[in-house]
Design an enzyme around this catalytic site. Structure first.
Site, mmCIF file in Angstrom:
data_model
loop_
_atom_site.group_PDB
_atom_site.id
_atom_site.type_symbol
_atom_site.label_atom_id
_atom_site.label_comp_id
_atom_site.label_asym_id
_atom_site.label_seq_id
_atom_site.Cartn_x
_atom_site.Cartn_y
_atom_site.Cartn_z
ATOM 1 N N ASP A 1 38.848 34.350 37.030
ATOM 2 C CA ASP A 1 38.452 35.051 35.761
ATOM 3 C C ASP A 1 39.179 34.195 34.672
ATOM 4 O O ASP A 1 39.603 33.288 34.681
ATOM 5 C CB ASP A 1 38.805 36.453 36.308
ATOM 6 C CG ASP A 1 37.904 37.393 35.108
ATOM 7 O OD1 ASP A 1 37.917 37.497 33.799
ATOM 8 O OD2 ASP A 1 37.036 38.313 36.039
ATOM 9 N N SER B 1 30.707 43.002 35.803
ATOM 10 C CA SER B 1 32.062 42.471 35.786
ATOM 11 C C SER B 1 32.962 43.519 36.438
ATOM 12 O O SER B 1 33.917 43.264 37.015
ATOM 13 C CB SER B 1 32.534 42.019 34.660
ATOM 14 O OG SER B 1 32.243 40.791 34.245
ATOM 15 N N HIS C 1 39.796 40.433 30.113
ATOM 16 C CA HIS C 1 38.897 40.587 31.123
ATOM 17 C C HIS C 1 39.444 40.399 32.600
ATOM 18 O O HIS C 1 39.252 41.131 33.448
ATOM 19 C CB HIS C 1 37.673 39.547 30.904
ATOM 20 C CG HIS C 1 36.617 40.007 31.531
ATOM 21 N ND1 HIS C 1 36.190 39.207 33.023
ATOM 22 C CD2 HIS C 1 35.314 40.287 31.162
ATOM 23 C CE1 HIS C 1 35.252 39.668 33.520
ATOM 24 N NE2 HIS C 1 34.470 40.331 32.285
#
Length: 777
Positions: free
Chosen positions: A148, A560, A219
């Site tokens: 990620d 996600s 994220h």
């Protein structure tokens, strides 16, 4: 959306290649894939790494003319489990390498982009942890690695309070400047694919902290904490969603592999194939048990997907699964269009997104007392609880402004004299909603209503001003404004709402699998809407450049967020059943999934409450972890099954043999319909077909009886109709005969279900069938 937020919310593939280290303008980064390494011993060592790299130089030099040029061209040498390298090459050089007998594939490095205080309880973790037999404490020996944007190591979600020594199997390390501990035990970065060709841009990257695994976007921190974040009591976002934030398996160890990078310019956004492959290689070597990758490519309907040997994620995942590592990936955010699902390799657990029973809601009350429910996380309220003048944005535009731009509330389109003191109705569109709200406020408006007839993106936004995002009521609001002589409205304050009915999220990518129609994708769905989890304080709270708020926890939506929920669940299952293989864990999740909502009705599609979702949206269904821990039976898959899978889809035998490094030959007849997947998909049915499946008992001895819900117009029979298992590990075959009923010609896929039941366990598989002349969904 703003460029930094594109990484966080979209799942699209760039048509531009990820560039390698600074080089000439005609060269681009390619992956040269050679299959698996033949170590000759259980684990690769330094001598092996050196020999592998030397061979990569030799192979590259055979095309470039010298080892010096090869060393200059080489970007990565994949030396651990994945055999191959990344290099800057001319197109002609890449084509020449592709013809070498040792090479499986050569492909241009493309870009992929990224795709809680309540979800752990929604998934039943409180019930599981109250049951001693599941031994969830064993999760402390498990390691979840995430590919990620890295990690914010100071987050409270990565505290190591009460954790014991790091498992001895761990070989990983942490980048300089990343304060790892007994919880966060690894943090590495891979960024050569995201370095640009221009020296000035390269220097910009070098001068920042972007050359470490530290997360400057948020994220990666968000997804890793969803999977395995330590409990953090009293978490909320501006007072909303109050509770304890924690991961699905909070006592697991975590490791971050930063392969996705914030943009420097339009040519450096996203996650490059060559970095993704390096991240997989490192994670496998370091000793992770589970890999979570909230990275995918969403495909437009009908757009061809790359073959498995040309897809970095599929290649990396295959090598991980060979080592017994479970790989969980997001399905993509390309919904509601058909055939948009990504990460379709059958060895990957592909996860779509659901709407769980909690949201952040407010309402809009019109002057005629009609009320409409919306979504919002607005942090300011209207000054008084009263009706305010309501206007259509297109009717309060500046004279020179374009009508559509004004209706979308684009900057510089609204007339302050006409907007002041009013609530403005804007349509959802190509401008981020938080920016629309700021445009209205800058023009003197007191609030904003965003109108959206398609709730593909309908979730709560962190507005700085009073706002509500409505869907399915756009026409009603516009008509009210047009027909009323004095239209007015009131926007209420948002509240945490637990009254929602779970559904398939509209943005979640859909099947059928456009690469291999015969394999159902996505596999399952999990919570992915408005998930509250840890965040990086360096990440932007919203798309607004003027929004200076920095958050330690944030609400994000997307597949996600769904993928790491399942990665954590995999850890729970591995804790209880350490001997189960990746395919058995996947089967347990799929065959116990639920296809009904809290009201007992078939799961609905969020795009419209009037339409039932189907397996191309939810796969086998919504995950139910409690049931998955005791599935009764599973559909096992071995490396031999994957060999036959490649044979059945027509791959060149000598080519994919390098995946395995074991001599073998394709059987004379290999039918993909016999691939032992937990779902049954038959595209292009002509006449009738009989297929086989193998079940393995992982529960108590018992006799299972089969029942069928037939797809419309299709006859399905099973033989034998009962299976008796007398011990754990026992395996039994069964056969399904599927044919069209007389006179029935379904024009699209139709769906049914197979269930094996022993009085306790329900082992369910979706059935999807289309006729020969109608294989498109």
């Amino acid at each position: 959306m703003g460029s930094r937020r594109i990484i966080l919310s979209l799942l699209v593939i760039s048509v531009l290649a990820c560039l390698g280290k600074p080089t000439s303008a005609t060269k681009k980064a390619y992956v040269v894939y050679l299959g698996s390494h033949d170590h000759g011993h259980p684990e690769p060592n330094d001598e092996h790494f050196a020999k592998a790299t030397e061979y990569h130089y030799e192979l590259l030099a055979s095309v470039l003319g010298s080892k010096e040029k090869a060393k200059e061209s080489l970007i990565y040498s994949y030396t651990k489990y994945i055999n191959g390298f990344a290099a800057n090459l001319e197109k002609e050089e890449a084509e020449k390498l592709a013809k070498h007998p040792d090479v499986v594939s050569v492909f241009l490095s493309k870009k992929k982009t990224l795709q809680t205080t309540h979800s752990w309880k929604f998934l039943g973790m409180d019930k599981i942890e109250a049951e001693p037999k599941w031994k969830t404490s064993e999760g402390s020996n498990l390691i979840i690695g995430a590919l990620d944007t890295g990690v914010w190591p100071e987050s409270e979600s990565f505290r190591d309070d009460g954790m014991g020594p790091i498992p001895s199997k761990w070989k990983g390390s942490c980048d300089k400047g990343i304060p790892c501990n007994r919880k966060l035990i690894g943090a590495k970065h891979f960024n050569y694919g995201n370095l640009a060709m221009k020296a000035d841009i390269y220097n910009i990257i070098e001068e920042t902290d972007q050359t470490t695994a530290r997360d400057t976007e948020g994220h990666g921190t968000h997804t890793l904490s969803i999977a395995a974040g330590s409990p953090v009591p009293g978490t909320n976002i501006f007072g909303f969603g109050q509770g304890t934030a924690r991961g699905t398996l909070p006592n697991a160890r975590v490791a971050a592999y930063k392969v996705c990078w914030p943009p420097v310019d339009e040519n450096t956004v996203g996650c490059c194939d060559i970095d993704i492959l390096a991240g997989f290689d490192a994670a496998i070597h370091d000793g992770v048990d589970i890999i979570s990758a909230s990275i995918a490519t969403s495909f437009a309907a009908g757009e061809p997907q790359p073959e498995y040997y040309m897809d970095a994620t599929a290649i990396g995942a295959f090598h991980a699964v060979k080592k017994g590592i479970v790989v969980v990936c997001s399905a993509g955010n390309g919904g509601p269009d058909a055939s948009t699902v990504g990460n379709v390799a059958p060895w990957i657990i592909t996860v779509g997104a659901s709407v769980m029973d909690r949201g952040f809601s407010n309402y809009v009350q019109l002057g005629d007392n009609r009320r409409f429910k919306g979504q919002s996380l607005a942090t300011t309220a209207l000054s008084e609880k009263k009706q305010y003048p309501l206007v259509n944005a297109a009717k309060v535009k500046l004279p020179e402004a374009d009508d559509y731009d004004a209706l979308a509330c684009k900057e510089g389109t609204l007339d302050p004299e006409l907007v002041k003191g009013k609530i403005v109705a804007c349509v959802d569109g190509y401008i981020p909603r938080t920016i629309k709200g700021q445009v209205v406020a800058d023009a003197g408006g007191v609030g904003m209503i965003v109108l959206n007839d398609m709730p593909s993106d309908c979730y709560a936004d962190l507005h700085l001003h009073p706002a509500s995002h409505l869907f399915e009521n756009a026409t009603t609001i516009i008509d009210y404004i047009a027909d009323s002589p004095n239209p007015t409205a009131y926007i209420s304050n948002p509240e945490t709402d637990f009254g929602l009915n779970p559904a398939l999220a509209c943005f979640s990518s859909r099947g059928p699998n456009s690469l291999t129609y015969d394999v159902l994708k996505p596999d399952i769905i999990a919570p992915g809407m408005s998930i509250l989890a840890s965040y990086s304080p360096e990440g932007m709270a919203t798309e607004l450049p003027t929004d200076k708020r920095r958050l330690l926890f944030n609400v994000l939506s997307g597949t996600s967020m769904a993928s790491p929920h399942v990665a954590g669940m995999v850890g729970v299952i591995k804790s209880a059943h350490p001997d189960w293989t990746p395919s058995e864990i996947k089967s347990a999740l799929m065959t116990t999934a639920r296809t009904r909502d809290h009201l007992g009705e078939t799961l609905r599609d969020q795009c419209t409450n009037n339409v039932e979702a189907d397996p191309f949206g939810y796969g086998a269904g919504h995950v139910r972890l409690v049931r998955a821990l005791d599935p009764g039976l599973v559909y096992p898959l071995t490396m031999h099954d994957y060999w036959n899978f490649f044979c059945s889809i027509g791959y060149n035998e000598s080519q994919f043999a390098k995946f395995f490094k074991k001599p073998s030959v394709c059987p004379k007849q290999s039918c993909i319909l016999d691939f032992n997947y937990p779902a049954i998909t038959i595209p292009g049915l002509s006449g009738s077909v009989t297929i086989s499946r193998l079940l393995k008992n992982v529960g108590t001895p018992g006799t299972y009886s089969a029942s069928i819900i037939e797809p419309w117009g299709i006859s399905v029979t099973v033989a034998p109709k009962t299976l008796k298992f007398e011990k754990v590990g026992e395996k039994k075959m069964f056969w399904l005969t599927i044919k069209a009923k007389d006179g029935m010609k379904p024009k699209t896929f139709v769906f049914g279900k197979l269930k094996w039941f022993d009085g306790v366990h329900s082992v369910r598989s979706p059935i999807s069938v289309s006729l020969e002349q109608a294989t498109d969904s």
